[in-house]
Design an enzyme around this catalytic site. Structure first.
Site, mmCIF file in Angstrom:
data_model
loop_
_atom_site.group_PDB
_atom_site.id
_atom_site.type_symbol
_atom_site.label_atom_id
_atom_site.label_comp_id
_atom_site.label_asym_id
_atom_site.label_seq_id
_atom_site.Cartn_x
_atom_site.Cartn_y
_atom_site.Cartn_z
ATOM 1 N N SER A 461 0.825 -1.209 0.000
ATOM 2 C CA SER A 461 0.000 0.000 0.000
ATOM 3 C C SER A 461 0.859 1.259 0.000
ATOM 4 O O SER A 461 0.551 2.233 -0.699
ATOM 5 C CB SER A 461 -0.931 -0.010 1.217
ATOM 6 O OG SER A 461 -1.696 1.169 1.288
ATOM 7 N N PHE A 464 2.285 2.067 -3.536
ATOM 8 C CA PHE A 464 1.326 2.645 -4.474
ATOM 9 C C PHE A 464 0.920 4.060 -4.070
ATOM 10 O O PHE A 464 0.662 4.900 -4.945
ATOM 11 C CB PHE A 464 0.105 1.733 -4.597
ATOM 12 C CG PHE A 464 0.334 0.557 -5.488
ATOM 13 C CD1 PHE A 464 0.216 0.686 -6.855
ATOM 14 C CD2 PHE A 464 0.697 -0.674 -4.969
ATOM 15 C CE1 PHE A 464 0.439 -0.391 -7.693
ATOM 16 C CE2 PHE A 464 0.921 -1.757 -5.793
ATOM 17 C CZ PHE A 464 0.798 -1.617 -7.166
ATOM 18 N N HIS A 465 0.854 4.354 -2.790
ATOM 19 C CA HIS A 465 0.612 5.739 -2.371
ATOM 20 C C HIS A 465 1.754 6.645 -2.827
ATOM 21 O O HIS A 465 1.521 7.776 -3.283
ATOM 22 C CB HIS A 465 0.449 5.807 -0.850
ATOM 23 C CG HIS A 465 -0.922 5.464 -0.369
ATOM 24 N ND1 HIS A 465 -1.359 4.171 -0.227
ATOM 25 C CD2 HIS A 465 -1.961 6.254 0.013
ATOM 26 C CE1 HIS A 465 -2.609 4.166 0.224
ATOM 27 N NE2 HIS A 465 -2.997 5.420 0.373
ATOM 28 N N GLU A 466 2.968 6.165 -2.694
ATOM 29 C CA GLU A 466 4.119 6.958 -3.129
ATOM 30 C C GLU A 466 4.105 7.167 -4.641
ATOM 31 O O GLU A 466 4.401 8.271 -5.128
ATOM 32 C CB GLU A 466 5.411 6.262 -2.694
ATOM 33 C CG GLU A 466 6.673 7.026 -3.031
ATOM 34 C CD GLU A 466 6.823 8.299 -2.221
ATOM 35 O OE1 GLU A 466 7.566 9.193 -2.675
ATOM 36 O OE2 GLU A 466 6.205 8.407 -1.134
ATOM 37 N N ILE A 469 1.540 9.861 -5.765
ATOM 38 C CA ILE A 469 1.798 11.241 -5.354
ATOM 39 C C ILE A 469 3.172 11.708 -5.803
ATOM 40 O O ILE A 469 3.317 12.801 -6.365
ATOM 41 C CB ILE A 469 1.655 11.379 -3.826
ATOM 42 C CG1 ILE A 469 0.236 10.991 -3.393
ATOM 43 C CG2 ILE A 469 1.977 12.802 -3.384
ATOM 44 C CD1 ILE A 469 0.028 11.005 -1.903
#
EC number: 2.3.1.20
Length: 539
Positions: A461, A464-466, A469
């Site tokens: 998770s 994928f957040h990195e 953004i």
């Protein structure tokens, strides 16, 4: 009539009223011309238990109104006083009143019963009770009125702040504030987004080849690894090469991540179905014992539906609704437009001025940085809630309605989460189901401990957040990655506090503070200032 009131806390018998012959003239007036006739033929009887009692035959023209008034007056804490009015030895005086009493309609309540029920000798305090706001009773009470008060206060306070903001700064929203001319000229990103369906088509070809037994299982895994990796790295390369605006890059990366997750689910599910088909053919497993379709088949129609359906978990068939509610879709679209406008208003009128007038949170005065974070927390929370409502409720439900997709549990009551772990299980159900199905339980089946499996899920998770953004912002300082990985110690802390205090309110408040008041505003400031520094260096 025998009128008896028996208090709960007294051991004495009820008060018995003896009324003289012919002296009970009970008159009621509902209108100016309407009166109550009372029979003068009353007889004294003797009650074997309590002594004397009076039995009266009363004929009332309008008894339903009196009964409702008496019942309302006799209620005490939800329990009515035991007022019994009996009529024995019915007397007929030429009219049909005696027949009505004989037919069982003689049990009526009048104002005399109410007067006798609340005599000064009747106890007013009958049992032990708590105050509604005491610590033992506060959670058993309904607080709907206080909730309505909070909504009224919230609307009033925010209305004042909006008026104050408009008077102080004016109207800051410009025409096309989200879609600039530069974002419309980002044709490489648009072309990249339009070419993403090539990767699901390639995955379908691979599955067809393995179904026809043209390639072996190791070759299948290698080809799927190449396809899924290319589906993710191709948009990253295009965004970094084209130097596009942030909004266009975020949109493309979200599409790319969704395609990657769907392809992994498609590959993993088909691999598992092939393994089950082999077990069934060998007789090791019965087809009826499995909640899956048999025989194993590869359908392009099921893949195409899966790629546009509001789910990340592939299966050959889904629960479907009977029809499409067109009027309902129109209403949801109107709501989507309204809340998107509200989100844009908050961003332009509040968040942008706050971050522009702030400094880097890791540099300069600590108190000033804390003040900026707290000032940014409220509008950032509003934007985050609007984003959640627009995407998870409105958009996904609109898409599900158009596709007649039946399972619409896109989120649960995450706002009641008592721990950070519970929040991550409730707020994003499509991703949670994907993580459980393709990360968590496969790790457990391979002998990996539960704690390590949870850590691996958070690690995926965080990556994928990195990507979503950092790549559009062209900033690789791992702020989003660190923010997600910091959820792991928060999970341990909130679980410990929940087990220690056994209080859901404490855990829920800790969750709201760390996640929405402190964490998200800090990330917004960090990325904003790094983005401004990057633009200053390039210019």
């Amino acid at each position: 009539m025998a009128i008896s009131d028996m208090p709960e806390s007294t051991g004495t018998t009820a008060t018995t009223a003896t009324m003289p012959h012919g002296g009970s003239d009970l008159r009621r007036r509902h209108n100016a011309t309407e009166t109550t006739e009372v029979s003068d033929s009353n007889s004294k009887t003797t009650d074997p238990d309590s002594g004397n009692s009076v039995r009266e035959s009363v004929r009332v023209r309008d008894s339903s109104t009196d009964e409702s008034l008496a019942r309302k007056s006799c209620e005490d804490d939800g329990s009515r006083s035991e007022v019994v009015i009996e009529s024995a030895n019915p007397v007929t005086n030429g009219n049909d009143g005696g027949e009505k009493i004989a037919n069982g309609e003689d049990r009526r309540t009048d104002f005399a019963a109410v007067k006798l029920a609340y005599r000064p000798s009747v106890p007013a305090h009958r049992r032990i009770k708590e105050s509604p706001l005491s610590s033992d009773a506060i959670f058993r009470q309904s607080h709907a009125g206080l909730f309505n008060l909070c909504i009224v206060v919230l609307v009033a306070v925010n209305s004042r702040l909006i008026i104050e903001n408009l008077m102080k700064y004016g109207w800051l929203i410009k025409t096309g504030f989200w879609f600039s001319s530069r974002s419309l000229r980002d044709w490489p990103l648009l072309m990249c987004c339009l070419t993403l369906p090539i990767f699901p088509a390639a995955a379908f070809v691979v599955e067809k080849l393995v179904q026809w037994k043209y390639i072996s299982e190791p070759v299948v895994l290698l080809l799927h690894f190449i396809i899924t990796t290319a589906a993710l790295l191709y948009p990253v390369f295009v965004i970094l090469r084209c130097d596009s605006v942030v909004l266009s890059g975020v949109t493309l990366m979200l599409f790319a991540c969704i395609v990657w997750l769907k392809l992994v689910s498609y590959t993993h599910t088909n691999y598992d179905m092939r393994a089950l088909a082999k077990s069934i053919d060998k007789g090791d497993v019965l087809p009826n014992s499995l909640n899956t379709d048999y025989p194993y088949s590869v359908s392009f129609k099921s893949l195409a539906y899966f790629m546009v359906a509001p789910t990340l978990c592939y299966q050959t068939s889904y629960p479907r609704t009977a029809c499409i509610r067109k009027s309902w879709v129109v209403r949801q679209l109107v709501k989507l437009i309204i809340f998107t406008g509200v989100m844009g208003f908050i961003i332009e009128q509040y968040i942008n001025p706050i971050v522009k007038n702030s400094q880097h949170p890791l540099k300069g005065n600590l108190l000033y940085a804390i003040e900026r974070v707290l000032k940014l927390s409220v509008p950032n929370l509003y934007v985050w809630l609007c984003m959640f409502y627009c995407f998870f409720h409105l958009w996904l439900n609109i898409l599900a309605e158009l596709l007649r997709f039946g399972d619409r549990e896109f989120y649960k009551d995450w706002w009641n989460a008592k721990t950070v772990e519970e929040y991550w299980r409730l707020w994003n159900m499509p991703v949670h189901k994907w993580m459980v199905r393709h990360i968590y339980f496969p790790c457990l089946r391979n002998g990996i401990p539960k704690g390590v499996a949870i850590l691996i899920a958070f690690f995926v998770s965080a990556i994928f957040h990195e990507l979503c953004i950092a790549v559009p912002c062209h900033i690789f300082k791992l702020w989003a990655f660190i923010g997600i990985m910091c959820q792991v110690p928060l999970v341990l802390i909130t679980n410990y506090l929940q087990n220690k205090f056994r209080n859901s309110m404490v855990g829920n408040m800790i969750f709201w503070f760390f996640f929405c008041i402190l964490g998200q505003p800090m990330c917004v400031l960090l990325y904003y200032h790094d983005l401004m520094n990057r633009k200053g260096k390039t210019e």
